[in-house]
Every structure is written in structure tokens, then in C-alpha cells.
Design a protein around this motif. Sequence first.
Motif, PDB file in Angstrom:
ATOM      1  N   ARG A 166      -4.618  33.595 -31.142  1.00 30.88           N
ATOM      2  CA  ARG A 166      -4.115  31.983 -31.134  1.00 30.88           C
ATOM      3  C   ARG A 166      -4.930  31.128 -30.211  1.00 30.88           C
ATOM      4  O   ARG A 166      -4.966  31.751 -28.885  1.00 30.88           O
ATOM      5  N   GLN A 167      -4.921  29.867 -30.622  1.00 27.14           N
ATOM      6  CA  GLN A 167      -5.869  28.940 -29.513  1.00 27.14           C
ATOM      7  C   GLN A 167      -4.676  28.376 -28.700  1.00 27.14           C
ATOM      8  O   GLN A 167      -3.487  28.018 -29.185  1.00 27.14           O
ATOM      9  N   HIS A 168      -4.804  28.207 -27.324  1.00 24.95           N
ATOM     10  CA  HIS A 168      -3.834  27.625 -26.640  1.00 24.95           C
ATOM     11  C   HIS A 168      -4.405  26.190 -26.230  1.00 24.95           C
ATOM     12  O   HIS A 168      -5.480  26.005 -26.154  1.00 24.95           O
ATOM     13  N   ASN A 169      -3.458  25.373 -26.274  1.00 26.67           N
ATOM     14  CA  ASN A 169      -4.186  23.929 -25.904  1.00 26.67           C
ATOM     15  C   ASN A 169      -3.923  23.746 -24.298  1.00 26.67           C
ATOM     16  O   ASN A 169      -3.419  24.505 -23.372  1.00 26.67           O
ATOM     17  N   LEU A 170      -4.467  22.594 -23.863  1.00 28.33           N
ATOM     18  CA  LEU A 170      -4.656  22.476 -22.436  1.00 28.33           C
ATOM     19  C   LEU A 170      -3.289  22.311 -21.539  1.00 28.33           C
ATOM     20  O   LEU A 170      -3.111  22.690 -20.492  1.00 28.33           O
ATOM     21  N   ARG A 230       1.102  30.311 -10.479  1.00 29.55           N
ATOM     22  CA  ARG A 230       0.936  29.653  -9.064  1.00 29.55           C
ATOM     23  C   ARG A 230       2.255  29.578  -8.352  1.00 29.55           C
ATOM     24  O   ARG A 230       2.402  30.181  -7.112  1.00 29.55           O
ATOM     25  N   ALA A 231       3.109  28.990  -8.854  1.00 30.05           N
ATOM     26  CA  ALA A 231       4.453  28.849  -8.157  1.00 30.05           C
ATOM     27  C   ALA A 231       4.812  30.180  -7.916  1.00 30.05           C
ATOM     28  O   ALA A 231       5.948  30.236  -6.875  1.00 30.05           O
ATOM     29  N   GLU A 232       4.652  31.234  -8.782  1.00 30.75           N
ATOM     30  CA  GLU A 232       5.307  32.523  -8.543  1.00 30.75           C
ATOM     31  C   GLU A 232       4.377  33.724  -8.002  1.00 30.75           C
ATOM     32  O   GLU A 232       4.742  34.622  -7.997  1.00 30.75           O
ATOM     33  N   ASP A 233       3.518  33.099  -7.832  1.00 28.83           N
ATOM     34  CA  ASP A 233       2.390  33.879  -6.953  1.00 28.83           C
ATOM     35  C   ASP A 233       2.001  35.114  -7.812  1.00 28.83           C
ATOM     36  O   ASP A 233       1.789  36.040  -7.373  1.00 28.83           O
ATOM     37  N   ASP A 234       1.553  34.666  -9.135  1.00 28.79           N
ATOM     38  CA  ASP A 234       1.258  35.674 -10.056  1.00 28.79           C
ATOM     39  C   ASP A 234      -0.199  35.331 -10.688  1.00 28.79           C
ATOM     40  O   ASP A 234      -0.440  34.634 -11.306  1.00 28.79           O
ATOM     41  N   GLN A 235      -0.996  36.120  -9.825  1.00 29.10           N
ATOM     42  CA  GLN A 235      -2.634  35.749 -10.003  1.00 29.10           C
ATOM     43  C   GLN A 235      -2.937  36.183 -11.351  1.00 29.10           C
ATOM     44  O   GLN A 235      -3.764  35.530 -12.068  1.00 29.10           O
ATOM     45  N   ASP A 236      -2.302  37.321 -11.752  1.00 32.02           N
ATOM     46  CA  ASP A 236      -2.989  37.761 -13.325  1.00 32.02           C
ATOM     47  C   ASP A 236      -2.504  36.589 -14.281  1.00 32.02           C
ATOM     48  O   ASP A 236      -3.207  36.194 -15.125  1.00 32.02           O
ATOM     49  N   ARG A 237      -1.267  35.995 -14.425  1.00 35.03           N
ATOM     50  CA  ARG A 237      -0.872  34.699 -15.249  1.00 35.03           C
ATOM     51  C   ARG A 237      -2.040  33.728 -14.994  1.00 35.03           C
ATOM     52  O   ARG A 237      -2.206  33.093 -15.965  1.00 35.03           O
ATOM     53  N   MET A 238      -2.158  33.307 -13.651  1.00 37.35           N
ATOM     54  CA  MET A 238      -3.392  32.173 -13.406  1.00 37.35           C
ATOM     55  C   MET A 238      -4.591  32.474 -14.008  1.00 37.35           C
ATOM     56  O   MET A 238      -5.022  31.526 -14.673  1.00 37.35           O
ATOM     57  N   GLU A 239      -4.984  33.612 -13.790  1.00 39.09           N
ATOM     58  CA  GLU A 239      -6.379  34.093 -14.415  1.00 39.09           C
ATOM     59  C   GLU A 239      -6.224  33.908 -16.006  1.00 39.09           C
ATOM     60  O   GLU A 239      -7.271  33.477 -16.570  1.00 39.09           O
ATOM     61  N   GLU A 240      -5.232  34.379 -16.727  1.00 35.71           N
ATOM     62  CA  GLU A 240      -5.048  34.208 -17.864  1.00 35.71           C
ATOM     63  C   GLU A 240      -5.050  33.063 -18.533  1.00 35.71           C
ATOM     64  O   GLU A 240      -6.026  32.650 -19.424  1.00 35.71           O
ATOM     65  N   ALA A 241      -4.230  32.215 -18.034  1.00 36.48           N
ATOM     66  CA  ALA A 241      -4.357  30.767 -18.357  1.00 36.48           C
ATOM     67  C   ALA A 241      -5.616  29.906 -18.306  1.00 36.48           C
ATOM     68  O   ALA A 241      -6.040  29.092 -18.763  1.00 36.48           O
ATOM     69  N   GLY A 299      -8.618  31.280 -18.549  1.00 33.77           N
ATOM     70  CA  GLY A 299      -9.410  31.572 -19.614  1.00 33.77           C
ATOM     71  C   GLY A 299      -9.033  30.917 -20.932  1.00 33.77           C
ATOM     72  O   GLY A 299     -10.033  31.064 -21.814  1.00 33.77           O
ATOM     73  N   TRP A 300      -8.088  30.410 -21.248  1.00 40.63           N
ATOM     74  CA  TRP A 300      -7.664  29.765 -22.352  1.00 40.63           C
ATOM     75  C   TRP A 300      -8.556  28.538 -22.481  1.00 40.63           C
ATOM     76  O   TRP A 300      -8.630  28.065 -23.860  1.00 40.63           O
ATOM     77  N   VAL A 301      -8.773  27.682 -21.596  1.00 39.56           N
ATOM     78  CA  VAL A 301      -9.489  26.444 -21.690  1.00 39.56           C
ATOM     79  C   VAL A 301     -10.638  26.223 -20.726  1.00 39.56           C
ATOM     80  O   VAL A 301     -10.655  27.065 -19.692  1.00 39.56           O
ATOM     81  N   SER A 302     -11.383  25.080 -20.694  1.00 38.98           N
ATOM     82  CA  SER A 302     -12.393  24.863 -19.688  1.00 38.98           C
ATOM     83  C   SER A 302     -11.749  24.617 -18.477  1.00 38.98           C
ATOM     84  O   SER A 302     -10.732  24.146 -18.360  1.00 38.98           O
ATOM     85  N   PRO A 303     -12.434  24.806 -17.253  1.00 36.24           N
ATOM     86  CA  PRO A 303     -11.942  24.296 -16.115  1.00 36.24           C
ATOM     87  C   PRO A 303     -11.520  22.878 -15.753  1.00 36.24           C
ATOM     88  O   PRO A 303     -10.722  22.378 -15.576  1.00 36.24           O
ATOM     89  N   GLY A 357      -5.010  18.964 -17.480  1.00 39.93           N
ATOM     90  CA  GLY A 357      -3.864  19.450 -17.972  1.00 39.93           C
ATOM     91  C   GLY A 357      -2.879  19.672 -16.633  1.00 39.93           C
ATOM     92  O   GLY A 357      -1.714  19.216 -16.529  1.00 39.93           O
ATOM     93  N   VAL A 358      -3.375  20.168 -15.628  1.00 40.84           N
ATOM     94  CA  VAL A 358      -2.698  20.308 -14.159  1.00 40.84           C
ATOM     95  C   VAL A 358      -2.331  18.904 -13.712  1.00 40.84           C
ATOM     96  O   VAL A 358      -1.127  18.700 -13.225  1.00 40.84           O
ATOM     97  N   ASP A 359      -3.372  17.960 -13.705  1.00 40.82           N
ATOM     98  CA  ASP A 359      -3.274  16.670 -13.243  1.00 40.82           C
ATOM     99  C   ASP A 359      -1.824  16.132 -13.980  1.00 40.82           C
ATOM    100  O   ASP A 359      -0.939  15.150 -13.420  1.00 40.82           O
ATOM    101  N   GLU A 360      -1.854  16.149 -15.432  1.00 37.97           N
ATOM    102  CA  GLU A 360      -0.997  15.298 -16.021  1.00 37.97           C
ATOM    103  C   GLU A 360       0.362  16.102 -15.895  1.00 37.97           C
ATOM    104  O   GLU A 360       1.263  15.400 -15.814  1.00 37.97           O
ATOM    105  N   LEU A 361       0.551  17.370 -15.806  1.00 43.59           N
ATOM    106  CA  LEU A 361       1.675  17.953 -15.241  1.00 43.59           C
ATOM    107  C   LEU A 361       2.395  17.358 -14.058  1.00 43.59           C
ATOM    108  O   LEU A 361       3.294  17.215 -13.907  1.00 43.59           O
TER     109      LEU A 361
END
Length: 99
Positions: free
Chosen positions: A28-32, A43-54, A56-60, A66-70
Motif C-alpha cells: 500500500r502507498q502511504h501519503n506524506l 521520534r517522540a517515542e524514541d523508536d528509530q525503526d519506526r522513524m526509518e520505516e516512515a 522510506g515511504w516518501v521522499s525526504p 509533512g513534518v512542517d505541516e504537522l
Amino acid sequence: MFDRLSGIRARIGRRPEKIPAPAPTRSRQHNLFEAAATYVAGRAEDDQDRMEEAGGWVSPEALSFGVDELACRAVIALARERGESPGTVARSLLGLPAA
């Protein structure tokens, strides 16, 4: 009454069988925004694996947007909740003195 319904069904024919949805051929495609939410939560939960997974879903660039909008939406929501200006909330979150 039931005879009439039977006659109508006979003329129309049987209901078509439900056709199963085709199996996805790729993941499944993930949106930004999904990527940004997962990245920031990781990042808030200090979960490096989740950060790396996310990451990889979209371009840097998309992830950055997306982080700026959030961040903007979070500051606005907190400002409304606290009854303060977004600038005051942003400075407070970063530990900066009031302007």
C-alpha cells in the motif's frame, strides 16, 4: 404479494455474485501526512525503526513538508487550547523566552 416479487425476480434475474477485489500487486502507498505522523510519533517515542520505516515511504522533501505541516497544525491546536498566540506557544515548546 410474494408471487409478484417472485415474478419480478424471475424477470430481472438473480443478483450478481460479489466479485472479490483483486489482490494488491504491491504494498500500500502511504501519503506524506501518514509518513509525517508516523515519523514524528516514532521520534517522540524514541523508536528509530519506526522513524526509518516512515522515512522510506516518501521522499525526504515530502517528509519534511509533512513534518512542517504537522508542526504548524499542532502549534495552532495548542494555541487554541491554551488561549495563547501561536508564536507564544511555539516559543514555549522550544523553551525560548517570551518575545
